[in-house]
Motif scaffolding. Structure first.
Motif: not given
Length: 256
Positions: A171-175
């Motif tokens: 699954e995607g992640s990021g700030y």
């Protein structure tokens, strides 16, 4: 042409270029996604932090004390019908800047149709979160009082989010940085919700708030020309001066 006139021309040119740079701003809250940065003291095991953490007017809440703040600038309140939403520390914590930067600190989790409302003592023009794993039906809503300004969902953000497969099952992640483009888009209430009751969670960490009653300028291109452009203007000004001086010398020579 006098130096004063040259300076005026340069100033007008600078103003025109600046106006061109700022033209065309959209009248809506926008978002950008980055990898974020390490913690204020270089921490890599507490999730990603905003690049604007040290920008004057920014407040960051990292949940490291294991609870949400209920007093102060940002007041969090749970609508916790499932009884599972909380501040916690586990393998689903949003990762850091790199895939290998495992977040071992506490973070905010919202599950199964629950939501968290953040009421603010003042207006913001920027809000950032370390968001992940970005599950289906994660929803962010921004309000001015009780008036909804903009809502973002998983479908908006996940397509541009990097994946952290080793930690987040792909699954995607990021700030994610949400920011106002005009005075019409400032906000003083944020609602974080997981609209599905069929599983999935909304995990976020390191919330950063920037106070402001106008558009957020942190992502602006440079408002003044590059040094080479300024040098070019000065060169043109010098050419005007030399030409004017030569014309005067020729006039004096011809009169004699």
């Amino acid at each position: 042409m006098s130096f004063k006139k040259i300076a005026c021309i340069a100033a007008l040119s600078l103003s025109a270029i600046s106006s061109f740079i700022y033209a065309g701003s959209a009248q809506a809250i926008s978002f950008k996604m980055t990898t974020g940065i390490a913690g204020p003291n270089g921490e890599t095991n507490q999730g990603a932090f905003s690049e604007f953490t040290k920008l004057p007017g920014t407040t960051t809440i990292n949940f490291n004390d294991g609870k949400v703040p209920t007093t102060g600038f940002a007041k969090y309140s749970f609508e916790n019908t499932s009884g599972t939403s909380s501040v916690r520390s586990d393998v689903w914590a949003p990762p850091g800047v790199k895939d290998t930067d495992i977040n071992k600190s506490s973070y905010l989790a919202v599950f199964n149709g629950d939501k968290v409302t953040i009421n603010l003592d003042g207006y913001l023009n920027y809000f950032g979160i370390d968001w992940g794993a970005i599950s289906a039906n994660n929803t962010f809503s921004f309000y001015n009082g009780n008036t909804l300004i903009k809502t973002f969902t998983t479908a908006d953000v996940n397509p541009v989010a990097p994946t952290h497969g080793s930690q987040q099952n792909g699954e995607g992640s990021g700030y994610v940085h949400f920011y106002s483009n005009s005075t019409n888009d400032i906000f003083n209430k944020i609602v974080i919700s997981q609209t599905s009751t069929n599983g999935g969670g909304f995990e976020s960490d390191n919330h950063s708030f920037h106070s402001g009653t106008d558009r957020f300028t942190g992502f602006d291109p440079k408002a003044v020309p590059e040094p080479s452009v300024i040098l070019g203007m000065l060169t043109v000004g010098g050419m005007f001066l030399r030409k004017r001086k030569n014309e005067k010398l020729q006039s004096v020579s011809q009169s004699h």
